[in-house]
Design a protein around this motif. Sequence first.
Motif, PDB file in Angstrom:
ATOM      1  N   UNK A 130      -6.112  29.842 -20.945  1.00  0.00           N
ATOM      2  CA  UNK A 130      -5.579  29.677 -22.291  1.00  0.00           C
ATOM      3  C   UNK A 130      -4.918  28.329 -22.473  1.00  0.00           C
ATOM      4  N   UNK A 131      -5.236  27.385 -21.598  1.00  0.00           N
ATOM      5  CA  UNK A 131      -4.644  26.044 -21.630  1.00  0.00           C
ATOM      6  C   UNK A 131      -5.752  24.991 -21.697  1.00  0.00           C
ATOM      7  N   UNK A 132      -6.726  25.203 -22.557  1.00  0.00           N
ATOM      8  CA  UNK A 132      -7.870  24.293 -22.640  1.00  0.00           C
ATOM      9  C   UNK A 132      -7.419  22.862 -22.889  1.00  0.00           C
ATOM     10  N   UNK A 133      -8.125  21.939 -22.258  1.00  0.00           N
ATOM     11  CA  UNK A 133      -7.871  20.516 -22.456  1.00  0.00           C
ATOM     12  C   UNK A 133      -9.182  19.859 -22.870  1.00  0.00           C
ATOM     13  N   UNK A 134      -9.071  18.711 -23.521  1.00  0.00           N
ATOM     14  CA  UNK A 134     -10.252  18.031 -24.051  1.00  0.00           C
ATOM     15  C   UNK A 134     -11.065  17.332 -22.970  1.00  0.00           C
ATOM     16  N   UNK A 135     -10.428  16.961 -21.872  1.00  0.00           N
ATOM     17  CA  UNK A 135     -11.151  16.250 -20.826  1.00  0.00           C
ATOM     18  C   UNK A 135     -10.376  16.200 -19.537  1.00  0.00           C
ATOM     19  N   UNK A 136     -10.999  15.652 -18.523  1.00  0.00           N
ATOM     20  CA  UNK A 136     -10.422  15.569 -17.183  1.00  0.00           C
ATOM     21  C   UNK A 136      -9.070  14.882 -17.187  1.00  0.00           C
ATOM     22  N   UNK A 137      -8.926  13.850 -18.004  1.00  0.00           N
ATOM     23  CA  UNK A 137      -7.673  13.089 -18.024  1.00  0.00           C
ATOM     24  C   UNK A 137      -6.472  13.931 -18.437  1.00  0.00           C
ATOM     25  N   UNK A 138      -6.700  15.099 -19.032  1.00  0.00           N
ATOM     26  CA  UNK A 138      -5.604  15.978 -19.458  1.00  0.00           C
ATOM     27  C   UNK A 138      -5.328  17.115 -18.465  1.00  0.00           C
ATOM     28  N   UNK A 139      -6.086  17.197 -17.387  1.00  0.00           N
ATOM     29  CA  UNK A 139      -5.852  18.216 -16.364  1.00  0.00           C
ATOM     30  C   UNK A 139      -4.582  17.895 -15.587  1.00  0.00           C
ATOM     31  N   UNK A 140      -3.978  18.902 -14.936  1.00  0.00           N
ATOM     32  CA  UNK A 140      -2.833  18.619 -14.060  1.00  0.00           C
ATOM     33  C   UNK A 140      -3.217  17.595 -12.983  1.00  0.00           C
ATOM     34  N   UNK A 141      -2.251  16.823 -12.547  1.00  0.00           N
ATOM     35  CA  UNK A 141      -2.476  15.738 -11.608  1.00  0.00           C
ATOM     36  C   UNK A 141      -3.205  16.133 -10.336  1.00  0.00           C
ATOM     37  N   UNK A 142      -2.879  17.280  -9.751  1.00  0.00           N
ATOM     38  CA  UNK A 142      -3.524  17.669  -8.490  1.00  0.00           C
ATOM     39  C   UNK A 142      -5.018  17.892  -8.678  1.00  0.00           C
ATOM     40  N   UNK A 143      -5.424  18.355  -9.858  1.00  0.00           N
ATOM     41  CA  UNK A 143      -6.848  18.566 -10.119  1.00  0.00           C
ATOM     42  C   UNK A 143      -7.540  17.240 -10.444  1.00  0.00           C
ATOM     43  N   UNK A 144      -6.872  16.397 -11.180  1.00  0.00           N
ATOM     44  CA  UNK A 144      -7.435  15.059 -11.445  1.00  0.00           C
ATOM     45  C   UNK A 144      -7.670  14.309 -10.143  1.00  0.00           C
ATOM     46  N   UNK A 145      -6.750  14.460  -9.189  1.00  0.00           N
ATOM     47  CA  UNK A 145      -6.882  13.776  -7.898  1.00  0.00           C
ATOM     48  C   UNK A 145      -8.119  14.266  -7.139  1.00  0.00           C
ATOM     49  N   UNK A 146      -8.377  15.560  -7.165  1.00  0.00           N
ATOM     50  CA  UNK A 146      -9.583  16.093  -6.508  1.00  0.00           C
ATOM     51  C   UNK A 146     -10.848  15.506  -7.119  1.00  0.00           C
ATOM     52  N   UNK A 147     -10.865  15.439  -8.430  1.00  0.00           N
ATOM     53  CA  UNK A 147     -12.053  14.946  -9.143  1.00  0.00           C
ATOM     54  C   UNK A 147     -12.228  13.442  -8.917  1.00  0.00           C
ATOM     55  N   UNK A 148     -11.142  12.705  -8.965  1.00  0.00           N
ATOM     56  CA  UNK A 148     -11.204  11.249  -8.821  1.00  0.00           C
ATOM     57  C   UNK A 148     -11.598  10.828  -7.412  1.00  0.00           C
ATOM     58  N   UNK A 149     -11.143  11.587  -6.407  1.00  0.00           N
ATOM     59  CA  UNK A 149     -11.401  11.182  -5.021  1.00  0.00           C
ATOM     60  C   UNK A 149     -11.520  12.410  -4.117  1.00  0.00           C
ATOM     61  N   UNK A 150     -12.639  13.138  -4.229  1.00  0.00           N
ATOM     62  CA  UNK A 150     -12.811  14.326  -3.384  1.00  0.00           C
ATOM     63  C   UNK A 150     -12.750  14.003  -1.891  1.00  0.00           C
ATOM     64  N   UNK A 151     -13.197  12.815  -1.518  1.00  0.00           N
ATOM     65  CA  UNK A 151     -13.202  12.430  -0.102  1.00  0.00           C
ATOM     66  C   UNK A 151     -11.786  12.468   0.479  1.00  0.00           C
ATOM     67  N   UNK A 152     -10.821  11.987  -0.266  1.00  0.00           N
ATOM     68  CA  UNK A 152      -9.432  12.022   0.190  1.00  0.00           C
ATOM     69  C   UNK A 152      -8.852  13.428   0.045  1.00  0.00           C
ATOM     70  N   UNK A 153      -9.111  14.080  -1.083  1.00  0.00           N
ATOM     71  CA  UNK A 153      -8.545  15.411  -1.338  1.00  0.00           C
ATOM     72  C   UNK A 153      -8.977  16.428  -0.288  1.00  0.00           C
ATOM     73  N   UNK A 154     -10.216  16.316   0.196  1.00  0.00           N
ATOM     74  CA  UNK A 154     -10.756  17.301   1.134  1.00  0.00           C
ATOM     75  C   UNK A 154     -11.092  16.679   2.492  1.00  0.00           C
ATOM     76  N   UNK A 155     -10.379  15.611   2.861  1.00  0.00           N
ATOM     77  CA  UNK A 155     -10.679  14.856   4.081  1.00  0.00           C
ATOM     78  C   UNK A 155     -10.684  15.725   5.335  1.00  0.00           C
ATOM     79  N   UNK A 156      -9.803  16.704   5.420  1.00  0.00           N
ATOM     80  CA  UNK A 156      -9.707  17.542   6.614  1.00  0.00           C
ATOM     81  C   UNK A 156     -10.576  18.794   6.532  1.00  0.00           C
ATOM     82  N   UNK A 157     -11.267  18.974   5.428  1.00  0.00           N
ATOM     83  CA  UNK A 157     -12.004  20.198   5.166  1.00  0.00           C
ATOM     84  C   UNK A 157     -13.507  19.990   5.280  1.00  0.00           C
ATOM     85  N   UNK A 158     -14.255  21.061   5.074  1.00  0.00           N
ATOM     86  CA  UNK A 158     -15.709  20.988   5.008  1.00  0.00           C
ATOM     87  C   UNK A 158     -16.126  21.366   3.606  1.00  0.00           C
TER      88      UNK A 158
END
Length: 166
Positions: A39-67
């Motif tokens: 119920x918190x729709x946003x118009x685009x990625x730039x309006x998402x919470x910071x932690x989600x924007x970070x995943x989208x902007x740089x998945x390599x860093x966000x998931x560096x320790x993961x598979x």
Amino acid sequence: MNAQREVVVVRVPGSALAARDGLAELLAAYHLRTQAEKGEAVAGVEELPGRYRAEIADPRTAFAADTVLLAMSGDAAVGCLVVTAPAEGRSEVKRLWTAPEFRGLGIASRLVAAALAQAAESGTGAVRLSVWKWRAGAIALYERLGFARTDSWDERDLLVCMERPV
């Protein structure tokens, strides 16, 4: 027709993700849909919470320790799932997403099966996940794949926490 195309699941160490692997687009779709369902729709990625924007902007860093598991149809990523590095004997499944036009083909089941195999190979004893309460289809899928509801480890309202041994 998409249903005729072969879909394969590939494993990518998070630290080896490429800029053009399609994961960022899948994560953007996942997070935008989730925000709308909350119920918190946003118009685009730039309006998402910071932690989600970070995943989208740089998945390599966000998931560096993961598979990261990617479902690929030709050169296109059509599904994803992240398996966290083991901690305290468990891995966690996160960000399961299948592109809408590829749903109903068993891709999510294949991604979860690959996640369980990855967890077993890493010596994990169990896999856990959390899913929003309103995602009844996802909950049913996880239950079919052997996950059971468990006490919550997350303080956010409306989450169902689940776990299964590997």
